[in-house]
Structures are given as C-alpha cells and as structure tokens.
Design a protein around this motif. Structure first.
Motif, short mmCIF file in Angstrom:
data_model
loop_
_atom_site.label_atom_id
_atom_site.label_comp_id
_atom_site.label_asym_id
_atom_site.label_seq_id
_atom_site.Cartn_x
_atom_site.Cartn_y
_atom_site.Cartn_z
N LYS A 116 44.77 -0.80 -17.76
CA LYS A 116 43.84 0.51 -17.28
C LYS A 116 44.00 1.18 -15.89
O LYS A 116 43.40 2.03 -15.69
N ASN A 117 44.67 0.00 -15.03
CA ASN A 117 44.70 0.39 -13.65
C ASN A 117 43.66 0.76 -13.05
O ASN A 117 43.23 1.58 -12.24
N ILE A 118 42.63 -0.25 -13.32
CA ILE A 118 41.15 -0.27 -12.70
C ILE A 118 41.04 -1.58 -11.87
O ILE A 118 41.75 -2.63 -12.15
N PRO A 137 24.49 -4.29 -19.52
CA PRO A 137 25.02 -4.82 -18.59
C PRO A 137 24.53 -6.43 -18.24
O PRO A 137 23.13 -6.31 -17.86
N VAL A 138 25.49 -7.13 -18.19
CA VAL A 138 24.85 -8.56 -17.71
C VAL A 138 25.92 -9.30 -16.65
O VAL A 138 25.60 -10.27 -16.32
N GLY A 139 26.93 -8.50 -16.29
CA GLY A 139 27.82 -9.05 -15.43
C GLY A 139 28.76 -7.86 -14.76
O GLY A 139 28.77 -6.95 -15.35
N ALA A 140 29.56 -8.33 -13.92
CA ALA A 140 30.65 -7.32 -13.22
C ALA A 140 31.44 -8.29 -12.47
O ALA A 140 31.16 -9.40 -11.89
N LEU A 141 32.69 -7.88 -12.44
CA LEU A 141 34.02 -8.51 -11.86
C LEU A 141 34.77 -7.56 -11.23
O LEU A 141 34.95 -6.39 -11.80
N ASN A 142 35.76 -7.95 -10.21
CA ASN A 142 36.78 -7.08 -9.54
C ASN A 142 37.87 -7.86 -9.45
O ASN A 142 37.91 -9.10 -9.68
N MET A 143 38.93 -7.27 -9.06
CA MET A 143 40.10 -7.85 -8.71
C MET A 143 40.27 -9.02 -7.92
O MET A 143 40.91 -10.41 -8.11
#
Length: 325
Positions: free
Chosen positions: A296-298, A310-316
């Motif tokens: 998805k190129n995100i 929402p229960v979480g988030a993460l990045n590269m």
C-alpha cells in the motif's frame, strides 16, 4: 594466467566428481533400507543420537541439528566421549545413527556391543556394506561414492557430501511424514530472523494504551498535531462518537493540508483526515503487516478490534526495531 586456468579446472573437477557421487546416491535412497530407516526413526519414542569421528563427526553434527530443527528430536554424541561416560546420555528408546565412511571406526565399534546389549536400535551409515559397522547394525544406509574429489583419494570430500545429502533426505522425509509446518519450525527458531517473521504478531509490536495516538473527529487540526507530536508515530487515529475508527491523519496529510492553505486552528480533523484507511487486527503476523505496508506504500497502520475500535498503532520503524525487516 596459467594458474588462474588451473584454479578453474581443478575446482570444476571437484564439482563434477561430487555431482557424480550424488547421482550415485539415488540408488541407495530408492532402497528398502532407506524407507526402513525412516520408519524406524518415525516410530522412535526417544531421540536420534548421531555419532561420528573426524569429518564424519562434523557432518553428523549438522545432520543432528537439521533433524532437531525439522521436528525430529536429535543430538550429537562424540563416540570417544561416549566410551568415557557420555554413553549414559543415550536411553533405551533412542535410535543411534552411526556414521563412518569406512565402517570400521574403532571408537564406534567399541560402543556397539554395549548398545546392542541394551537393545538400542542402530542405523549404520557407511560407504562399505561389508564393513563391521554395517553388519552389526540393525539397518545399513550406504553412502558409497565412485571416487573422492581429493586427487590423492585421502581427504573425505565426495563421501562427506553424500553423507550430508543423505542426512538431509532423512530429515526432510521425516518432516513431511510428520506434517511439520512453518509454525512448528518457528517454535524451534524463536531467536532468529525467521522465528520473528513466523511468530511475532502485530500485538507484540504495536503501541497500545497510553502510547496509542488518538483524537476525536471533532478536534481541530492544531490540537491533533499535539497528540501526533507527543506519541511520536507520525500519525493519529481519529475516533467517531461511537468509539469506532473514523479515519487516520498522518504527516503526509499535514503536508497536503498546509499546501492547500487550510486553517489549522479552526478546521476539524474530520474534514481533512483519510477515511477508509488500511487497518489490521492484532493477531495478524507482523511480517504480514509489513507486506501490507509495502504493497500500500504506507508507513503506518492503525490496529482495530472486532468492533472497529482502535487498539493499537505501528509504523515502519517499529518493524525495524522488532527485527521483522
């Protein structure tokens, strides 16, 4: 220049001879003895004990490691040490896989009467079907080769290659018979990169609780930027009145808003957020999440529960720190 040509010629000769040795191995794999050895190991309720001296020992160590990592409990015992106490490591329900190209390893032959007296099954792997080891073992697997790649016929080369391949053939045949899976493999490799890819889930990597950036969809852009800055993920989840995910606002969205000269102080985040953003559940493998981000190129993902909250988030960067990349 002449020497360079010789290097190539000598190296190619070794490969040709060892390829011929492996071609010769087919006849032994196709034998009843190979199938019987697989059946014996598969029905073993203990461990496979691999033995070998010298170069055969080095190969035996690798075979034991391959068996162990593919679902067949196994370890290597040095025959010399076994004569001085390590034989106690072998239980009556084990199977011994003894390796010797000549089939006359004195260290192994010394142990064979004791092993037979205890009723422990033994598979001999030799290049000589008429050898003493081959005669004394319950089963014999032949790894005879037409010739060694060493021009002196002294250094084990083709014979050790054939032994190694035979060990791999045993391990993989047993793996398939047991229905050994990637998940099973990962459980025996938790510390390596492969284990992390096969075991680590999004729940193990994501930021949750107070670390999760989230703002109500009525909040103005400026206030949302404070949340993004505090949490340091370059994004925030945007929450609707019912607690469900309404969208996401990222650093990339901010650049587009600034270029459009949107009023940051008076515009609600809901007007500029990205709706229908990419989301995943917390039980998804982290490696799969990385694949989604690449496709998805995100650079970030919001993790949601079954109620779309929402229960979480993460990045590269989280993927890098976790060793998934």
């Amino acid at each position: 220049m002449k020497n360079r040509q010789n290097w190539r010629q000598w190296g190619s000769r070794v490969i040709d001879i060892e390829k011929a040795a492996l071609d010769n191995l087919y006849q032994f794999i196709d034998s009843d003895e190979f199938a019987d050895a697989c059946d014996m190991i598969l029905s073993c309720t203990g461990k496979v004990i691999v033995m070998g001296m010298g170069k055969s020992g080095h190969i035996g160590n690798k075979i034991a490691a391959t068996l162990a990592s593919t679902g067949t409990s196994s370890f290597f015992v040095h025959p010399g040490e076994a004569s001085h106490g390590d034989l106690g490591m072998i239980s009556d329900n084990d199977v011994v896989l003894a390796i010797s190209n000549s089939g006359e390893s004195s260290e192994i032959l010394t142990l064979m009467p004791v092993i037979k007296r205890r009723g422990i099954k033994m598979i001999a792997v030799t290049g000589k079907p008429a050898s003493n080891m081959a005669k004394l073992a319950q089963l014999h697997l032949c790894i005879g080769v037409p010739e060694e790649a060493c021009p002196l016929g002294l250094a084990p080369t083709s014979s050790t290659t054939a032994t190694l391949v035979l060990g791999d053939a045993l391990a993989v045949a047993l793996l398939q018979a047991k229905g050994f899976t990637k998940d099973d493999f990962a459980l025996s490799h938790p510390g390596g990169a492969l284990g992390r890819k096969l075991l680590l889930k999004v729940a193990d990597v994501m930021h949750s609780g107070d670390e999760l950036p989230q703002v109500p969809d009525s909040m103005h852009i400026t206030d949302a930027l404070y949340e993004i800055t505090r949490k340091g993920l370059g994004m925030t989840a945007v929450i609707a009145d019912d607690g469900k995910l309404a969208g996401i606002f990222t650093d990339g969205d901010l650049r587009r808003v600034i270029d459009a000269r949107v009023d940051l102080h008076n515009t609600p985040i809901a007007q500029v957020m990205t709706r229908n953003c990419v989301t995943l559940g917390s039980n998804v493998l982290a490696a799969q999440a990385l694949k989604v981000m690449d496709e998805k190129n995100i650079n970030g993902l919001i993790i949601i529960d079954e109620q779309q909250r929402p229960v979480g988030a993460l990045n590269m960067l989280d993927m890098v720190k976790a060793g998934v990349i």
